[in-house]
Design a protein around this motif. Structure first.
Motif, PDB file in Angstrom:
ATOM      1  N   SER A 159      -6.887   2.913   0.791  1.00  0.00           N
ATOM      2  CA  SER A 159      -7.426   4.104   0.130  1.00  0.00           C
ATOM      3  C   SER A 159      -6.371   4.831  -0.697  1.00  0.00           C
ATOM      4  O   SER A 159      -6.704   5.677  -1.529  1.00  0.00           O
ATOM      5  N   PHE A 160      -5.098   4.527  -0.467  1.00  0.00           N
ATOM      6  CA  PHE A 160      -4.034   5.201  -1.223  1.00  0.00           C
ATOM      7  C   PHE A 160      -3.649   4.445  -2.499  1.00  0.00           C
ATOM      8  O   PHE A 160      -2.945   4.987  -3.348  1.00  0.00           O
ATOM      9  N   ASN A 220      -5.060   3.540  -5.279  1.00  0.00           N
ATOM     10  CA  ASN A 220      -5.440   4.037  -6.606  1.00  0.00           C
ATOM     11  C   ASN A 220      -4.913   5.438  -6.900  1.00  0.00           C
ATOM     12  O   ASN A 220      -5.223   6.017  -7.940  1.00  0.00           O
ATOM     13  N   SER A 221      -4.138   6.000  -5.956  1.00  0.00           N
ATOM     14  CA  SER A 221      -3.578   7.331  -6.175  1.00  0.00           C
ATOM     15  C   SER A 221      -2.455   7.267  -7.204  1.00  0.00           C
ATOM     16  O   SER A 221      -1.815   6.223  -7.396  1.00  0.00           O
ATOM     17  N   GLN A 222      -2.208   8.380  -7.850  1.00  0.00           N
ATOM     18  CA  GLN A 222      -1.127   8.441  -8.829  1.00  0.00           C
ATOM     19  C   GLN A 222       0.214   8.138  -8.179  1.00  0.00           C
ATOM     20  O   GLN A 222       1.079   7.490  -8.768  1.00  0.00           O
ATOM     21  N   ALA A 236       0.473  10.145  -1.333  1.00  0.00           N
ATOM     22  CA  ALA A 236      -0.881  10.269  -0.775  1.00  0.00           C
ATOM     23  C   ALA A 236      -0.883   9.868   0.703  1.00  0.00           C
ATOM     24  O   ALA A 236      -1.543  10.505   1.535  1.00  0.00           O
ATOM     25  N   PRO A 278       0.927   6.562  -4.543  1.00  0.00           N
ATOM     26  CA  PRO A 278       0.390   6.076  -3.260  1.00  0.00           C
ATOM     27  C   PRO A 278       1.222   6.507  -2.055  1.00  0.00           C
ATOM     28  O   PRO A 278       0.649   6.829  -1.001  1.00  0.00           O
TER      29      PRO A 278
END
Length: 424
Positions: A232-233, A235-237, A242, A239
């Motif tokens: 889930s992390f 696709n974070s800017q 996040a 990771p």
């Protein structure tokens, strides 16, 4: 069916059913010696013979029956609940099948009595306290309510088993004005609460800023395997950032719950003596209840409250038991890393976290000064140190009090000695 104990205002739930010819009659009564009071009498009359085989018959019913034994001239003590149910069967010359049952009950309408024996209950925001009280009835659940939190009392501190000791606490959010009282409830559900003289001192806590660097994230985040949550992390800017925020918020909350559930495994015996020890030759790196602001590249990203004291000396320094007790947990717990919890009796416990090595096992009996492991940086630790916490039942408290011999004498041991003289 009723419970064994009937309190002053009691309601009995009753459900009856007959899958065949339907209900004919129900009678419920309470009997004490020669005094019998009918609580419920209900008859179900079919409109015709044909209705015996129709959908109009009553096959089930339920009731809430008030039982006010004192109004019936009954005293506290043993009684009997009688229940009779008959159906419309042709059996017994059309008198029907009859179900008949009696259950012994105990009428108990009086709340338990509590007498507070200790005095001078001075406590600070985030601090610990002790109340000693006497009960005059057996099989009573009792303790101290602090706000919405219940701290159970325990026998065993005194030869008189009717005398209970309850360690209680204010968490870091609770200051002057917090409601506190002794409470007791017997098996019938009768309850009583009573105040005790106390004074709450307020306390302010420091605010610290922790800068979370990319180097720290690259170093520490791989230590945490979050299974399917890891994806889930992606696709974070950022990771790693996040992931850190998930660990610092969600995982922290879960881990704190895990830790605070452990001290319920306690014994009614004082296993400690004197002031509690701290890591030898250590410096304090973070204080209890420091309000932490986390920043990344100058921007605030999170906040948390540090509910322990961080102590640092040399790397892999020996950690010794702060006082006598028994090991009730020795394992890794998320952000706390390798951790040991020691029960000191009556719901008082100490926590040692971020250990590089644990040298004790659950169930081990310890004396003050026994080695339990080595300092380290497991869990969410950026450098080698010991995170030390004191816990009362399910609440983190300020360890500084337990390192202070004068505080312990004034707030704990002097009360115990005074009550011992009273209850000889």
């Amino acid at each position: 069916m009723p419970s064994l104990y009937l309190k002053k205002s009691y309601e009995m739930s009753l459900a009856v059913s007959d899958k065949g010819t339907g209900l004919r009659k129900i009678v419920v009564s309470i009997l004490q010696k020669d005094n019998e009071k009918v609580l419920l009498e209900r008859e179900y009359s079919p409109s015709s013979i044909a209705s015996l085989f129709s959908d109009k018959r009553v096959n089930k019913d339920s009731f809430i029956i008030p039982v006010e034994s004192r109004k019936y001239g009954m005293n506290d003590g043993e009684a009997v609940i009688r229940i009779m149910v008959a159906d419309y069967s042709w059996r017994g010359w059309n008198s029907g099948n009859v179900f008949y049952v009696e259950k012994k009950v105990i009428i108990d309408t009086k709340p338990p009595r509590v007498k507070v024996l200790s005095s001078n209950h001075n406590i600070e925001r985030g601090g610990s306290g002790l109340v000693i009280y006497q009960l005059f009835e057996e099989n009573v659940k009792s303790g101290i309510m602090v706000g919405d939190n219940f701290f159970p009392g325990h026998p065993g501190m005194f030869d008189n088993k009717a005398v209970y000791a309850a360690f209680f606490a204010l968490d870091y959010t609770q200051g002057p004005g917090t409601q506190m009282f002794v409470t007791a409830q017997d098996l019938a559900g009768n309850s009583v609460k009573g105040g005790f003289h106390h004074y709450i001192r307020d306390k302010k806590f420091k605010t610290d800023t922790l800068n979370i660097s990319d180097r720290f994230l690259e170093f520490k985040m791989p230590d945490f395997d979050l299974d399917e949550i890891e994806d889930s992390f992606a696709n974070s800017q950022n990771p790693l950032l996040a992931k850190f925020l998930y660990i610092n918020r969600t995982l922290r909350e879960k881990n704190v719950t895990t830790i605070l559930d452990v001290p319920k495994d306690t014994v009614g015996e004082q296993l400690w003596e004197g002031k509690f020890g701290r890591l030898a030759g250590s410096a304090t790196r973070s204080h209890w209840a420091d309000h932490r602001i986390y920043k990344h590249k100058g921007k605030e990203i999170d906040r948390a409250v540090h509910l322990g004291v961080d102590l640092a000396s040399t790397a892999n320094a020996k950690i010794r038991a702060a006082n006598g007790g028994r090991v009730i947990m020795a394992k890794a717990v998320g952000i706390f890393g390798n951790s040991v919890i020691i029960d000191h009796g009556f719901g008082l416990a100490s926590l040692y976290s971020h250990l590089s090595e644990i040298t004790v096992n659950k169930g081990d009996a310890l004396s003050k000064g026994d080695v339990i492991g080595m300092t380290g940086l497991t869990g969410l630790a950026g450098g080698d140190h010991l995170h030390f916490s004191m816990i009362v039942h399910n609440t983190f408290v300020n360890p500084v009090e337990w390192w202070d011999a004068t505080w312990i004498k004034n707030n704990v041991t002097s009360k115990i000695e005074a009550v011992k003289l009273m209850v000889k």
